[in-house]
Design an enzyme around this catalytic site. Structure first.
Site, short mmCIF file in Angstrom:
data_model
loop_
_atom_site.label_atom_id
_atom_site.label_comp_id
_atom_site.label_asym_id
_atom_site.label_seq_id
_atom_site.Cartn_x
_atom_site.Cartn_y
_atom_site.Cartn_z
NE ARG A 51 1.86 135.57 -1.63
CZ ARG A 51 0.76 134.85 -1.39
NH1 ARG A 51 0.04 135.47 -0.31
NH2 ARG A 51 0.31 133.75 -1.75
CE LYS A 192 1.99 138.04 -6.27
NZ LYS A 192 1.33 137.90 -7.30
CG HIS A 211 -2.09 135.91 -10.01
ND1 HIS A 211 -1.84 134.47 -9.53
CD2 HIS A 211 -1.21 136.48 -9.65
CE1 HIS A 211 -0.75 134.39 -9.32
NE2 HIS A 211 -0.22 135.61 -9.08
CB SER A 229 4.22 131.73 -6.93
OG SER A 229 5.69 131.55 -6.75
CE LYS A 233 1.49 134.72 -12.62
NZ LYS A 233 2.07 134.01 -11.55
CB THR A 234 7.90 135.32 -14.81
OG1 THR A 234 6.85 135.76 -13.61
CG2 THR A 234 8.85 136.20 -15.20
CG ASP A 248 2.34 138.35 -10.98
OD1 ASP A 248 1.81 137.00 -11.03
OD2 ASP A 248 2.28 138.91 -9.54
NE ARG A 313 9.30 135.01 -6.23
CZ ARG A 313 8.07 134.75 -6.71
NH1 ARG A 313 7.87 135.30 -8.02
NH2 ARG A 313 7.09 134.09 -6.30
#
Length: 524
Positions: A51, A192, A211, A229, A233-234, A248, A313
């Site tokens: 990003r 996002k 988030h 990130s 989390k994932t 997410d 990703r």
């Protein structure tokens, strides 16, 4: 078809809601991507592999102008400049092939936004189709979008002409429910920007925007995993023993927890079937990999290769996870986990947080940003404080999100833990990353209630309660200080991090109760 809703009057051929196989064919035909040996599409995003937060702006007009928390993370862009830039992008897209995907965000029917993504790249359209929630085909026949996202990576903004910071621009107009993305091939900007918009719109309707990832066990106990990130989390929410709600972006309303999305967006660097089998097996036909290097002959992906970026990703639909929750929603959370990747290697692997400490760490949002997740990051992790573990995606004042989460935690009696997925035995470059098996065992103990009655000891510097034992985890692992070869060096590094916490929290000290301010680390 007409694209009046996006303002493009004379496009070339337009593909409306093509199926994944057709989008894969178009991406390959157009030279945008290639297939890996797993059947997953593989694309490179160009010079931007993450990003560009400094190039993200909100159009300042209407009632949102008085509600957005303006500052470095929520930058204003004037309406006239936005409209002029939007006109140029529409002219740029005239005569070009375009790919249109209709879907929605919000799995709870009470909280749902109809979305249209207009993409210049076929692989971006596939990304959007797999990431956002997919209506039944019959609902697409008379679909009327409420929110539109227009992405044109080949349009290069001119700062002197367009008023942008660089050739890249991500503009969000919350009044007209419109997103404009130019000069970036990184598909994460599409995801996002819409998530950020949802975090403005859903709280207006009474649902907290979060988030976080979420899963649920066989007893319908829901767990939330907050984190930036690279914190896990994932990975941690993809648990074979629990059903996945999402990885997410979620809301928490009076009805319970619901997913914003219909897919997952997982990091691939160092991915292995042994450690992350669910994610590994989801990389198949219909998935989209970004910046993953594949062998030119065998087409096998090399998940260890970070020559393009560490921020490799893969995007895939939730149904590629065997034990996902089709409805995308469940009851209220019983466990809340704050994930942090501490590059200093001093935070305990797990800490139980009091209500005051919960607010303190939610406002602080400490982690270490990892290379590649944002433009401009170097090769080493950088310490970062990001309010609510997701400040770049929260347009409203922090007090809104803090109050909504605190109210729900208190009302539903959720337990809150701080889990360090970062380094142990020393800082980055000296110590090692926390063993994933140990972290999984820690999280399983927290979400199952196995730590509810375990004895804890107060950490003298970080002022949190550290369990003295945890099923499946060696006792010595729980003692962060004991993993260092030189305890004095640990103490010095821990106090340095405590000073960083205190400095960052000065911005909140006058607006929170004394008990919250005193719940943080102390370097004394």
């Amino acid at each position: 078809m007409s694209l009046e809703v996006a303002g493009i009057k004379n496009p070339g051929r337009v593909y409306l809601n093509p199926r994944p196989a057709e989008l894969v064919e178009h991406a390959i035909r157009r030279g945008e991507a290639q297939l890996s040996d797993t059947g997953a599409l593989v694309a490179e995003t160009g010079k931007l592999t993450g990003r560009s937060p400094k190039d993200r702006f909100f159009v300042r007009h209407g009632k949102s102008a008085g509600k957005i928390d303006w500052g470095a993370r929520n930058q204003p862009f004037e309406l006239e400049k936005f409209d002029a830039l939007y006109d140029r992008v529409r002219e740029h897209l005239e005569g070009k092939e375009l790919f249109v995907i209709d879907g929605y965000i919000g799995a709870d029917p009470q909280y749902r936004i109809k979305l249209r993504v207009v993409a210049e790249y076929a692989w971006h359209a596939l990304f959007a189709q797999q990431l956002f929630r997919r209506p039944p085909r019959e609902e697409l026949e008379d679909f009327e979008p409420e929110f539109v996202s227009l992405s044109s990576p080949t349009f290069v903004a001119v700062p002197e002409r367009d008023g942008t910071r660089t050739e890249t621009f991500v503009g969000i107009d919350l009044e007209r429910e419109l997103v404009l993305i130019v000069g970036s091939g990184y598909a994460g900007e599409i995801k996002k920007s819409i998530f950020t918009s949802g975090n403005y719109l859903f709280p207006e309707e009474g649902a907290a925007g979060m988030h976080c990832s979420a899963n649920v066990d066989e007893d319908d106990k829901v767990a939330l995993f907050f984190g930036l990130s690279g914190t896990g989390k994932t990975t941690l929410s993809a648990d074979p023993s629990r059903r996945l709600i999402g990885d997410d972006e979620h809301g928490w309303s009076d009805n319970g927890v619901f997913n914003f999305e219909g897919g997952c967006y997982a990091k691939c660097i160092n991915l292995s079937k042994d450690k992350e089998p669910q994610i590994f097996d989801a990389i198949r036909f219909g998935s989209v990999m970004e910046n993953v290097v594949i062998d030119p002959v065998t087409r096998e992906p090399d998940f260890k290769d970070d020559s393009l970026t560490e921020n490799t990703r893969v995007a895939y639909p939730l149904e590629f996870i065997a034990n996902f929750v089709p409805e995308g929603r469940a009851g209220h959370a019983s466990t809340v986990v704050f994930l942090t990747a501490d590059a200093f290697g001093v935070l305990p692997p797990i800490s139980r947080l009091s209500p005051a400490a919960t607010t303190y760490h939610f406002l602080s949002g400490f982690t270490s940003k990892l290379a590649g997740t944002e433009a401009g990051l170097g090769d080493e992790p950088e310490p970062s404080f990001s309010t609510f573990f997701g400040a770049p995606f929260l347009p409203l004042n922090p007090s809104v999100y803090d109050q909504m989460l605190r109210d729900r935690i208190e009302k539903h009696g959720a337990s809150v833990y701080l889990v360090n997925t970062g380094w142990t035995g020393g800082p980055f470059g000296v110590g090692e990353r926390m063993d994933l098996a140990h972290t999984r065992a820690i999280v399983n103990a927290a979400t199952s209630g196995a730590l509810d009655e375990v004895e804890t000891r107060r950490h003298p510097i970080f002022n949190v309660d550290v369990p003295v034992a945890c099923p499946g985890v060696p006792v010595e692992v729980l003692d962060a200080r004991g993993t260092w070869s030189n305890p004095a060096e640990y103490d010095a590094q821990a106090r340095e991090l405590a000073r960083m916490f205190a400095k960052n929290f000065e911005q909140y000290r006058s607006s929170v109760p004394t008990s919250v301010a005193e719940a943080g680390p102390s370097a004394d």
